[in-house]
Motif scaffolding. Structure first.
Motif, PDB file in Angstrom:
ATOM      1  N   MET A  83     -10.565   2.655   0.382  1.00  0.00           N
ATOM      2  CA  MET A  83      -9.913   2.627   0.264  1.00  0.00           C
ATOM      3  C   MET A  83      -9.465   2.589  -0.893  1.00  0.00           C
ATOM      4  SD  MET A  83      -8.133   1.673   3.569  1.00  0.00           S
ATOM      5  CE  MET A  83      -9.751   2.518   4.009  1.00  0.00           C
ATOM      6  N   SER A  84      -8.025   2.574  -1.475  1.00  0.00           N
ATOM      7  CA  SER A  84      -7.719   3.446  -2.924  1.00  0.00           C
ATOM      8  C   SER A  84      -6.807   1.840  -2.834  1.00  0.00           C
ATOM      9  CB  SER A  84      -6.649   3.951  -2.343  1.00  0.00           C
ATOM     10  OG  SER A  84      -5.026   4.073  -1.821  1.00  0.00           O
ATOM     11  N   MET A  85      -6.511   1.814  -4.471  1.00  0.00           N
ATOM     12  CA  MET A  85      -5.772   0.378  -4.733  1.00  0.00           C
ATOM     13  C   MET A  85      -4.398   0.581  -4.193  1.00  0.00           C
ATOM     14  SD  MET A  85      -7.429  -1.845  -7.159  1.00  0.00           S
ATOM     15  CE  MET A  85      -8.243  -0.881  -8.096  1.00  0.00           C
ATOM     16  N   GLN A  86      -3.988   1.703  -4.487  1.00  0.00           N
ATOM     17  CA  GLN A  86      -2.440   1.702  -4.001  1.00  0.00           C
ATOM     18  C   GLN A  86      -2.144   1.570  -2.627  1.00  0.00           C
ATOM     19  OE1 GLN A  86      -1.130   6.143  -3.474  1.00  0.00           O
ATOM     20  NE2 GLN A  86       1.337   4.740  -2.962  1.00  0.00           N
ATOM     21  N   ARG A 102      -2.288  -2.344  -2.293  1.00  0.00           N
ATOM     22  CA  ARG A 102      -1.188  -3.578  -2.905  1.00  0.00           C
ATOM     23  C   ARG A 102      -0.283  -3.260  -1.953  1.00  0.00           C
ATOM     24  NH1 ARG A 102      -2.756  -0.030  -8.026  1.00  0.00           N
ATOM     25  NH2 ARG A 102      -1.587   1.682  -7.366  1.00  0.00           N
ATOM     26  N   GLN A 103      -0.472  -1.917  -1.290  1.00  0.00           N
ATOM     27  CA  GLN A 103       1.284  -1.753  -0.002  1.00  0.00           C
ATOM     28  C   GLN A 103       0.615  -2.902   0.841  1.00  0.00           C
ATOM     29  OE1 GLN A 103       1.399   2.208   0.114  1.00  0.00           O
ATOM     30  NE2 GLN A 103       3.145   2.703  -1.361  1.00  0.00           N
ATOM     31  N   ARG A 104      -0.346  -2.477   1.819  1.00  0.00           N
ATOM     32  CA  ARG A 104      -1.185  -3.244   2.656  1.00  0.00           C
ATOM     33  C   ARG A 104      -1.488  -4.684   2.362  1.00  0.00           C
ATOM     34  NH1 ARG A 104      -1.846  -5.916   6.772  1.00  0.00           N
ATOM     35  NH2 ARG A 104      -3.188  -5.418   8.216  1.00  0.00           N
ATOM     36  N   TYR A 150     -17.248  -9.095  -4.875  1.00  0.00           N
ATOM     37  CA  TYR A 150     -16.366  -8.038  -3.923  1.00  0.00           C
ATOM     38  C   TYR A 150     -15.739  -8.839  -3.493  1.00  0.00           C
ATOM     39  CZ  TYR A 150     -20.422  -4.824  -5.305  1.00  0.00           C
ATOM     40  OH  TYR A 150     -20.533  -3.901  -6.637  1.00  0.00           O
ATOM     41  N   PHE A 151     -13.926  -9.137  -3.522  1.00  0.00           N
ATOM     42  CA  PHE A 151     -13.724  -9.784  -2.533  1.00  0.00           C
ATOM     43  C   PHE A 151     -12.013  -9.055  -1.857  1.00  0.00           C
ATOM     44  CE2 PHE A 151     -15.391 -11.086  -6.910  1.00  0.00           C
ATOM     45  CZ  PHE A 151     -16.569 -12.779  -6.536  1.00  0.00           C
ATOM     46  N   HIS A 152     -11.626  -9.915  -1.073  1.00  0.00           N
ATOM     47  CA  HIS A 152     -10.789  -8.968  -0.502  1.00  0.00           C
ATOM     48  C   HIS A 152      -9.879  -9.996  -1.114  1.00  0.00           C
ATOM     49  CE1 HIS A 152      -7.245  -9.783   2.387  1.00  0.00           C
ATOM     50  NE2 HIS A 152      -8.437  -8.925   2.971  1.00  0.00           N
TER      51      HIS A 152
END
Length: 67
Positions: free
Chosen positions: A1-4, A7-9, A53-55
């Motif tokens: 997954m991307s950082m974008q 951010r959006q999700r 590593y975190f949600h």
């Protein structure tokens, strides 16, 4: 997954280099976001040199967003 995607999700201000505080499992650690990893999780390098590593919404406070 991307950082974008993160951010959006999850409607969080996650970006590389952003400062966060992790308070899960009785800890209180500050660090910086390194990257987004598979499963829409954040890789974080803490100030003590360890990694985690975190949600993006679980026990994470985005410190840069508080300014």
């Amino acid at each position: 997954m991307s950082m974008q995607y993160i951010r959006q999700r999850y409607a969080v201000p996650a970006k590389r280099g952003a400062r966060i505080r992790y308070t899960g499992m009785g800890e209180n650690k500050v660090g910086s976001i390194v990257s987004a990893v598979r499963g829409a999780h954040l890789k974080v390098r803490f100030d003590d040199g360890t990694f985690g590593y975190f949600h993006p919404t679980w026990e994470i406070e985005y410190l840069d967003a508080a300014k």
